[in-house]
Design a protein around this motif. Structure first.
Motif, short mmCIF file in Angstrom:
data_model
loop_
_atom_site.label_atom_id
_atom_site.label_comp_id
_atom_site.label_asym_id
_atom_site.label_seq_id
_atom_site.Cartn_x
_atom_site.Cartn_y
_atom_site.Cartn_z
N THR A 131 0.85 -1.19 0.00
CA THR A 131 0.00 0.00 0.00
C THR A 131 0.89 1.24 0.00
O THR A 131 1.87 1.32 0.76
CB THR A 131 -0.93 0.03 1.23
N TYR A 162 0.70 5.70 0.00
CA TYR A 162 -0.17 6.77 0.47
C TYR A 162 0.22 8.09 -0.19
O TYR A 162 1.38 8.32 -0.54
CB TYR A 162 -0.07 6.91 2.00
N GLY A 195 -10.74 1.92 -8.70
CA GLY A 195 -10.77 3.00 -7.72
C GLY A 195 -10.84 4.38 -8.32
O GLY A 195 -10.88 5.37 -7.56
N ASP A 196 -10.86 4.54 -9.64
CA ASP A 196 -10.90 5.86 -10.27
C ASP A 196 -11.84 5.82 -11.47
O ASP A 196 -11.41 5.91 -12.62
CB ASP A 196 -9.49 6.29 -10.69
N MET A 207 -11.63 11.01 -0.45
CA MET A 207 -10.57 10.00 -0.42
C MET A 207 -10.73 9.07 -1.62
O MET A 207 -11.85 8.80 -2.05
CB MET A 207 -10.57 9.21 0.88
N VAL A 222 -9.12 5.23 -3.13
CA VAL A 222 -8.32 4.02 -2.94
C VAL A 222 -8.15 3.39 -4.32
O VAL A 222 -9.09 2.82 -4.89
CB VAL A 222 -8.97 3.05 -1.95
N THR A 265 -6.29 0.92 -7.21
CA THR A 265 -5.61 -0.36 -7.42
C THR A 265 -4.76 -0.24 -8.68
O THR A 265 -5.27 0.12 -9.75
CB THR A 265 -6.62 -1.50 -7.58
N THR A 310 -2.04 -1.19 -3.82
CA THR A 310 -3.11 -0.20 -3.62
C THR A 310 -2.47 1.14 -3.26
O THR A 310 -1.40 1.20 -2.63
CB THR A 310 -4.08 -0.63 -2.52
N SER A 327 -3.66 4.80 -1.46
CA SER A 327 -4.67 5.55 -0.71
C SER A 327 -4.33 7.04 -0.80
O SER A 327 -3.27 7.47 -0.34
CB SER A 327 -4.69 5.10 0.75
N THR A 355 -5.66 10.96 -0.03
CA THR A 355 -6.54 11.83 0.74
C THR A 355 -6.64 13.18 0.06
O THR A 355 -5.61 13.77 -0.32
CB THR A 355 -6.02 12.00 2.17
#
Length: 888
Positions: free
Chosen positions: A367, A369, A406-407, A438, A440, A442, A464, A466, A468
């Motif tokens: 993951t 960020y 995720g988008d 937010m 998330v 992939t 993934t 993440s 914000t």
């Protein structure tokens, strides 16, 4: 048979060197100019002009006859010396090459080897002389078999080879000789013949690698030098010995093989050559691998074809990530690889293991960020790092990233850093915090090229991300923008027009209400309430204003919040102004021209109205009732909704300019009308209706403005002329004043005082009396010029003769002298009527005269009649009052 034999020779002849590689054994010490060998170049066309050359011109030179000479003295090394001899046709530029290999002569010990064999005897065939009986047949020439002679023979020398004899030596005393390369041609002296016995001998060891065979020709002549036998050809072949080691063409050979190659994959070929006879065991080579480094994963990863030198793989397990390069030592041995009798040499083969895509990229974390402020674009929000064991910066190492989930709205994309191979997550579409707080994502990573077949790893790696979204203060926005308002023109000042408000998209921020202000109002018609956004008028709205385009007036307003940082947004208010009938029509054009007579005299006019339909045309045209002369002289007829025609009612109207009032009424509700003055120029016309007295009409019909302009121009012109005259007069006066001044060397005064004022007389002037001192000497009369006067005088009569002063005047005579001069000036009718500078023929110093103001000039003028000064005009009135009129 001779022509047939020559034709056969021509068909079998081939121009060029007899062999590609020529080996020769020479002594270790080579002297400059020493002949070494003959290249034996064969030219089927005897007319060819062949030019020989050497690849080592500093050491070896080839003569025109094909003999190779040493260019300098040097010692041959133990290894063979190689160079290339070239032959080029000067006309066709065709070129042939042959590689020459020189081997130093080995040092032999012990007694020379004796040739125990029986010397063969070669007898010239007997030939009948030409004058012999034609019935006897001539014998054929013998075909002598080649003589085989081993190279590197140890002697003793000279060593007998064969005996040449003619069967006519019984009746004649003959002499024998041999010619050709190795005898009388370079390399000379190898073969010699006894001229009496015909014994042919070799004088030194031969080297097959230098000269493989010798072609000699034997001759028999009598004591007078006459040929008694046809020459015979003798071929001496040098038998090869194994005296040369194999030589690799390159000492280091480079090759490549892909990693993971299967056994039997071809890698490269190494090649060695041997100067010995390739058709004999001495020149037959065999290859083998002596060693392999490193020896992992197997010490025998490669093998070599012992005859061709081809290297192939024999074991699996080539892995570039473990072993990137192998080094092999290759050996070549002649005598068909016989380790006991064969000669060997070695070379190095370097095999690089090339990369294939056998390792997929792998993410360094599961993951990642990142964060991004809302409404930001083209910013990197996260770095995705991967590892790949393949060779960097190759298609098998370069990573390609894809968003797999995720988008859905496409806010992000992932680019690849070409240097680090990292994935750069970039925002390509602005994000609204109030909608998405937010994400998330992939992502998957794979190489530019697919994985090699048989690789058990997955083709890609996933992770993934993440992200914000950070809330920021956004600009307020007007709704709607632009806002359209329809309003009739003529709305008075202070009227409420509309409300124009904005909204703040920041729903999660604590901030006060918006404030409004005006940003753009070209005509300054509007104002906005800063709190509630109500817009009121500050002036009358006029559709016909220059700030209104296509009935539309645009104003821009600003809405600002108090966030950190403060943000603002703009909105446009569009006011569509509806027309009212607030403008009366006018005539166009304002001036026209017609003729004095009825025909032709029509004038076309047009009505113009700033208003638009239905407050404009069609228009009504009419003439006013007053003054009565208008309708008596003129008539008007409407010819369309916007146009009318004005013409004379009477047959003749005197030329001139007439103001014709025309009443025009529009079609508005209510109607608007106005009286417009049309200035009509009536003129005399020719048959075509063109004015013939335009100048008179124009002169008579000049308007007030034109007349004023002409007068102003005339006045300005007069002022300029006057100023020029005044300036010229002043310049003339200054010039005359300068001419009145005498030369400074002759001037008896310090200066001239000029007062631009009137005073009480001579008492108020301070004169320098030192200039009136008595002169020491008197200038002769002959030197004094006759008739000295002022330059600005205008003499009418003859100049008076002033009294001549005495040669040595007494100081008391100064007053008399001055009085006499004054009297002469008063009686001079040519003297100007004002005081002026008088130049006296007098100079000197030490005068005791007092002030000039003590002189009584009026006493001398009492006897003079000055009444004639009244006749000279007002400029001389003052003098007439002073001197005329008697004692009073």
């Amino acid at each position: 048979m001779a022509p047939i034999k020559a034709a056969c020779e021509d068909m079998s002849c081939k121009t060029g060197f007899p062999e590609d590689v020529h080996s020769a054994v020479v002594s270790r010490s080579v002297h400059g100019g020493q002949p070494l060998l003959n290249v034996g170049f064969r030219s089927c066309d005897g007319n060819k002009k062949i030019q020989f050359g050497s690849s080592e011109p500093e050491d070896f030179r080839v003569g025109e006859d094909g003999v190779v000479y040493a260019e300098r003295s040097f010692q041959l090394s133990a290894e063979p010396t190689e160079f290339v001899v070239s032959a080029q046709d000067k006309e066709t530029q065709q070129e042939w090459q042959m590689r020459v290999k020189l081997t130093p002569e080995p040092a032999f010990s012990g007694a020379s080897e004796k040739d125990q064999r029986k010397i063969e005897e070669i007898i010239f065939p007997w030939q009948q002389y030409k004058h012999s009986s034609p019935l006897k047949r001539q014998k054929r020439d013998w075909v002598i078999p080649p003589i085989n002679l081993p190279e590197n023979s140890k002697g003793p020398f000279p060593q007998e080879l064969v005996r040449i004899r003619s069967d006519r030596d019984k009746s004649l005393s003959l002499r024998y000789s041999v010619t050709g390369p190795g005898a009388d041609q370079p390399p000379t002296g190898i073969f010699i013949i006894n001229p009496i016995s015909g014994q042919l001998s070799v004088t030194k060891p031969l080297d097959r690698e230098q000269i493989a065979s010798f072609h000699l020709r034997a001759h028999a002549v009598d004591v007078n030098g006459n040929q008694v036998e046809n020459p015979i050809d003798i071929v001496i072949n040098v038998i090869d010995m194994n005296d040369n080691r194999p030589e690799f063409l390159h000492q280091v050979w480079n090759g490549t093989v892909p990693e993971g190659s299967k056994p039997g994959t071809y890698v490269m070929t190494v090649t060695a050559i041997d100067a010995d006879d390739p058709n004999a065991q001495n020149g037959m080579l065999r290859y083998r691998i002596l060693s392999q480094a490193p020896s992992s994963p197997s010490p025998n990863m490669f093998t070599i074809n012992n005859e061709t030198g081809d290297i192939i793989t024999v074991a699996a397990g080539l892995d570039r990530e473990k072993v990137q390069q192998y080094t092999l030592i290759i050996q070549a041995t002649d005598m068909e690889g016989n380790p006991t009798y064969g000669l060997s040499n070695t070379a190095t083969a370097v095999i690089a293991v090339t990369d294939v895509n056998d390792n997929p990229p792998e993410f360094t974390a599961m993951t990642f960020y990142g964060e991004v402020p809302e409404n930001r674009m083209d910013v990197i929000v996260a770095n995705l790092t991967v590892t790949d064991k393949d060779q960097p910066h190759t298609p098998a190492w370069n990573a390609v990233y894809r968003l797999t989930g995720g988008d859905p709205a496409g806010h992000f994309t992932i680019l690849t850093d070409p240097n680090s191979n990292d994935g750069l997550v970039t925002v390509v579409k602005s994000i609204d915090f109030e909608t998405n707080r937010m994400f998330v994502l992939t992502v998957a990573a794979e190489n530019q090229v697919p994985l090699a077949k048989g690789i058990q790893h997955p083709p890609q790696s996933t992770a993934t991300v993440s992200i914000t979204v950070i809330d920021v203060n956004e600009s307020p926005y007007f709704v709607p923008n632009p806002k359209l308002v329809r309003q009739e023109e003529g709305l008075m000042a202070g009227s409420m027009l509309t409300t124009f408000t904005a909204q703040d998209p920041d729903r999660y921020m604590q901030q006060t209400s918006l404030r409004y202000s005006k940003l753009s109002d070209p005509a300054n018609w509007l104002k906005i309430d800063p709190v509630n956004g109500q817009i009121t008028t500050t002036a009358v709205l006029d559709r016909e204003s220059i700030y209104v385009q296509n009935n539309m007036y645009n104003a821009t307003f600003l809405a600002s919040d108090n966030g950190i940082p403060p943000m603002s947004g703009t909105g446009t208010l569009q006011i569509y102004l509806l027309d009212i009938n607030d403008n009366a029509p006018q005539v166009h054009p304002k001036e026209a021209t017609t003729c004095e007579t009825l025909q032709p005299n029509a004038i076309n006019i047009t009505a113009v109205d700033p208003d638009i339909d239905p407050n404009a045309g069609p228009f009504a045209f009419e003439l006013p009732d007053t003054p009565a002369s208008i309708k008596r002289n003129w008539t008007i007829v409407r010819i369309s909704g916007d146009h009318a025609q004005l013409s004379l009612r009477i047959r003749f109207l005197e030329a001139g300019i007439y103001d014709v009032p025309i009443v025009i009424t529009d079609s508005g509700n209510p109607h608007a009308s106005s009286t417009s003055l049309l200035k009509v120029k009536v003129c005399q016309c020719d048959l075509n209706g063109d004015c013939t007295d335009v100048d008179r009409i124009v002169g008579a019909g000049l308007g007030t403005g034109a007349i004023i302009a002409i007068l102003l121009c005339i006045i300005i012109l007069l002022i300029l002329v006057l100023m020029f005259v005044v300036w010229m007069k002043r310049r003339d006066k200054e010039r005359q004043a300068k001419q009145l001044l005498i030369d400074p060397e002759d001037d008896v005064r310090d200066n001239i005082l000029k007062y631009d004022e009137e005073g009480g007389g001579e008492e108020d002037q301070d004169y320098d009396l030192s200039q009136l001192q008595q002169p020491d000497t008197v200038e002769p009369d002959a030197i004094k010029p006759v008739g000295i006067r002022r330059l600005d005088e205008r003499p009418i009569h003859a100049e008076p003769q002033y009294p001549v002063r005495s040669a040595a005047p007494h100081p008391g005579d100064i007053g008399d002298f001055i009085n006499e001069g004054l009297k002469a000036a008063d009686n001079d009718p040519t003297a100007p009527p004002y005081d002026s500078l008088l130049v006296f023929d007098y100079e000197g110093s030490g005068s005791t005269a007092g002030s000039l103001s003590s002189l009584n000039s009026s006493s001398s003028g009492g006897e003079q009649d000055y009444d004639y000064l009244n006749d000279w005009g007002p400029r001389f009135k003052k003098l007439a009052d002073m001197y005329g009129g008697g004692d009073d």
